[in-house]
Design a protein around this motif. Structure first.
Motif, PDB file in Angstrom:
ATOM      1  N   UNK A  72     -12.310   7.509   7.573  1.00 50.24           N
ATOM      2  CA  UNK A  72     -13.196   8.503   8.160  1.00 50.24           C
ATOM      3  C   UNK A  72     -13.453   9.625   7.160  1.00 50.24           C
ATOM      4  N   UNK A  73     -14.511  10.407   7.414  1.00 50.83           N
ATOM      5  CA  UNK A  73     -14.826  11.546   6.570  1.00 50.83           C
ATOM      6  C   UNK A  73     -13.682  12.544   6.594  1.00 50.83           C
ATOM      7  N   UNK A  74     -13.322  13.062   5.434  1.00 47.63           N
ATOM      8  CA  UNK A  74     -12.184  13.960   5.340  1.00 47.63           C
ATOM      9  C   UNK A  74     -10.879  13.230   5.139  1.00 47.63           C
ATOM     10  N   UNK A  75     -10.941  11.890   5.196  1.00 45.91           N
ATOM     11  CA  UNK A  75      -9.774  11.028   4.987  1.00 45.91           C
ATOM     12  C   UNK A  75      -8.635  11.324   5.960  1.00 45.91           C
ATOM     13  N   UNK A  76      -9.012  11.734   7.180  1.00 42.40           N
ATOM     14  CA  UNK A  76      -7.983  11.996   8.177  1.00 42.40           C
ATOM     15  C   UNK A  76      -7.563  10.760   8.950  1.00 42.40           C
ATOM     16  N   UNK A  77      -8.355   9.686   8.836  1.00 40.17           N
ATOM     17  CA  UNK A  77      -8.048   8.503   9.639  1.00 40.17           C
ATOM     18  C   UNK A  77      -8.439   7.237   8.882  1.00 40.17           C
ATOM     19  N   UNK A  78      -7.661   6.165   9.123  1.00 38.54           N
ATOM     20  CA  UNK A  78      -7.958   4.863   8.521  1.00 38.54           C
ATOM     21  C   UNK A  78      -7.736   3.779   9.567  1.00 38.54           C
ATOM     22  N   UNK A  79      -8.598   2.778   9.529  1.00 42.55           N
ATOM     23  CA  UNK A  79      -8.498   1.654  10.469  1.00 42.55           C
ATOM     24  C   UNK A  79      -8.703   0.348   9.708  1.00 42.55           C
ATOM     25  N   UNK A  80      -8.516  -0.777  10.395  1.00 43.51           N
ATOM     26  CA  UNK A  80      -8.680  -2.095   9.770  1.00 43.51           C
ATOM     27  C   UNK A  80      -9.859  -2.801  10.413  1.00 43.51           C
ATOM     28  N   UNK A  81     -10.777  -3.262   9.574  1.00 46.33           N
ATOM     29  CA  UNK A  81     -11.911  -4.011  10.113  1.00 46.33           C
ATOM     30  C   UNK A  81     -11.441  -5.394  10.536  1.00 46.33           C
ATOM     31  N   UNK A 125       0.837  -1.192   0.000  1.00 41.00           N
ATOM     32  CA  UNK A 125       0.000   0.000   0.000  1.00 41.00           C
ATOM     33  C   UNK A 125       0.877   1.249   0.000  1.00 41.00           C
ATOM     34  N   UNK A 126       0.369   2.355  -0.554  1.00 43.74           N
ATOM     35  CA  UNK A 126       1.109   3.619  -0.417  1.00 43.74           C
ATOM     36  C   UNK A 126       1.093   4.081   1.039  1.00 43.74           C
ATOM     37  N   UNK A 127       1.812   5.138   1.335  1.00 41.50           N
ATOM     38  CA  UNK A 127       2.071   5.514   2.721  1.00 41.50           C
ATOM     39  C   UNK A 127       0.915   6.236   3.417  1.00 41.50           C
ATOM     40  N   UNK A 128       0.318   7.223   2.774  1.00 43.60           N
ATOM     41  CA  UNK A 128      -0.611   8.093   3.492  1.00 43.60           C
ATOM     42  C   UNK A 128      -2.062   7.664   3.331  1.00 43.60           C
ATOM     43  N   UNK A 129      -2.910   8.191   4.220  1.00 41.68           N
ATOM     44  CA  UNK A 129      -4.344   7.875   4.162  1.00 41.68           C
ATOM     45  C   UNK A 129      -4.938   8.275   2.813  1.00 41.68           C
ATOM     46  N   UNK A 130      -4.617   9.490   2.358  1.00 39.94           N
ATOM     47  CA  UNK A 130      -5.127   9.959   1.069  1.00 39.94           C
ATOM     48  C   UNK A 130      -4.671   9.046  -0.063  1.00 39.94           C
ATOM     49  N   UNK A 131      -3.401   8.684  -0.035  1.00 39.87           N
ATOM     50  CA  UNK A 131      -2.866   7.820  -1.096  1.00 39.87           C
ATOM     51  C   UNK A 131      -3.499   6.437  -1.063  1.00 39.87           C
ATOM     52  N   UNK A 132      -3.742   5.907   0.130  1.00 42.96           N
ATOM     53  CA  UNK A 132      -4.360   4.588   0.238  1.00 42.96           C
ATOM     54  C   UNK A 132      -5.789   4.606  -0.286  1.00 42.96           C
ATOM     55  N   UNK A 133      -6.516   5.678   0.004  1.00 42.42           N
ATOM     56  CA  UNK A 133      -7.884   5.811  -0.491  1.00 42.42           C
ATOM     57  C   UNK A 133      -7.893   5.909  -2.024  1.00 42.42           C
ATOM     58  N   UNK A 134      -6.984   6.714  -2.569  1.00 42.44           N
ATOM     59  CA  UNK A 134      -6.892   6.855  -4.029  1.00 42.44           C
ATOM     60  C   UNK A 134      -6.466   5.536  -4.661  1.00 42.44           C
TER      61      UNK A 134
END
Length: 319
Positions: A276-285, A247-256
């Motif tokens: 999360x909204x605004x792509x400030x946070x990411x977690x693993x289900x 995966x890429x490094x940042x939350x934004x990059x991972x979402x893209x």
């Protein structure tokens, strides 16, 4: 003493500082302020991570171009030495090896023809070397200019990193102060061995969650990519690396990166990444309504229910 003056002096001397001081915030107000700080910090930390990745890329580009420039510099130096040697030989032997007296001085026609052929070959080699030197020497400036431009770009990205780092540190100081007031600041254990994952995940998702659960208890660290501390996207990147996916490094990059792999939040499976909204946070289900994540400053990697996260979710992807 005039009445107005007496009142003014009385006000100056009276102990009103406590009465005039702003009331201490309630726990509810402190928590609300902390949530705003956390939301802001999430975004700033991701900007910091993005700036850091750009800086690394710019440094890498400069490294490649500078190495190419150095190789070309060595090539030009070698060709220059050959051209100088040719000039010396020409000076010693005379400018034209095919001059008529030289040719007719051969004892037989065969020797004369051989001298002509050799002279032509030497001339061609000299011309080729001169042309190569000219070509490489002209290309040298282009390589140097490219390397210098890449270095300037790297310096600019480095400045961006420093700017974002400064902003993050200010936010962290505010978060820490509030958390300590609330008695909720957690330092975590950088050597934590975590907990065992016993959920229903299989295949590479199981490897992802085994890795993530082994990080439980380690501190949240902005820009953290382990092994002693993590930020949210650093944890997701490393966990999925353990599952064989880069995966890429940042939350934004991972979402893209996962734009073609999005899944509905109603159809979550273990290992899915939740944003999360605004792509400030990411977690693993993790399955069974739980997530594992690195929350924010003053907290640790932990497993919580998805419903307790409290933030608005924008979506999920399945690497």
């Amino acid at each position: 003493m005039p009445l107005a003056a007496g009142l003014a002096i009385g006000l100056l001397l009276s102990p009103t500082s406590e009465a005039l001081a702003a009331p201490k915030p309630t726990i509810k107000q402190a928590k609300a302020k902390l949530k705003k700080l956390n939301d802001k910090a999430d975004k700033v930390v991701d900007r910091y991570n993005t700036a850091t990745e750009k800086y690394k890329a710019a440094q890498g580009e400069y490294g490649k171009l500078n190495a190419s420039y150095k190789r070309k510099l060595e090539t030009v130096a070698t060709l220059r030495a050959q051209v100088v040697a040719m000039a010396v030989d020409t000076y010693k032997l005379g400018p034209d090896a095919r001059s008529w007296p030289t040719m007719v001085g051969q004892p037989d026609p065969t020797g004369m023809l051989g001298s002509l052929a050799l002279a032509d070959r030497l001339s061609q080699e000299k011309m080729a070397r001169l042309a190569a030197f000219d070509r490489e020497n002209r290309g040298l400036k282009d390589e140097r200019d490219k390397a210098e431009t890449a270095l300037q770009a790297a310096d600019k990205e480095r400045d961006g990193v420093e700017k974002e780092r400064s902003e993050v540190r200010k936010l962290i100081a505010q978060q820490k102060k509030l958390l300590e007031k609330l008695g909720a600041y957690k330092t975590g254990d950088p050597n934590s061995t975590g907990i065992k994952y016993t959920g229903a995940a299989s295949g590479n998702a199981a490897a992802v969650l085994r890795f993530a659960y082994a990080q439980v208890g380690k501190p949240y660290v902005f820009g953290g990519t382990g092994p002693r501390g993590w930020d949210c996207s650093g944890l997701t990147q490393a966990s999925w690396r353990a599952g064989g996916v880069s995966l890429p490094r940042t939350t934004w990059q991972q979402w893209a990166w996962g734009s073609s792999r999005k899944v509905d939040l109603k159809d979550l499976q273990p290992g899915d990444l939740i944003f999360s909204s605004g792509l400030g946070h990411v977690s693993i289900y993790a399955g069974n309504g739980q997530i594992v994540h690195a929350p924010q400053t003053g907290d640790v990697v932990k497993v919580v229910t998805l419903s307790s996260y409290g933030g608005t979710l924008v979506g999920a992807i399945r690497p």
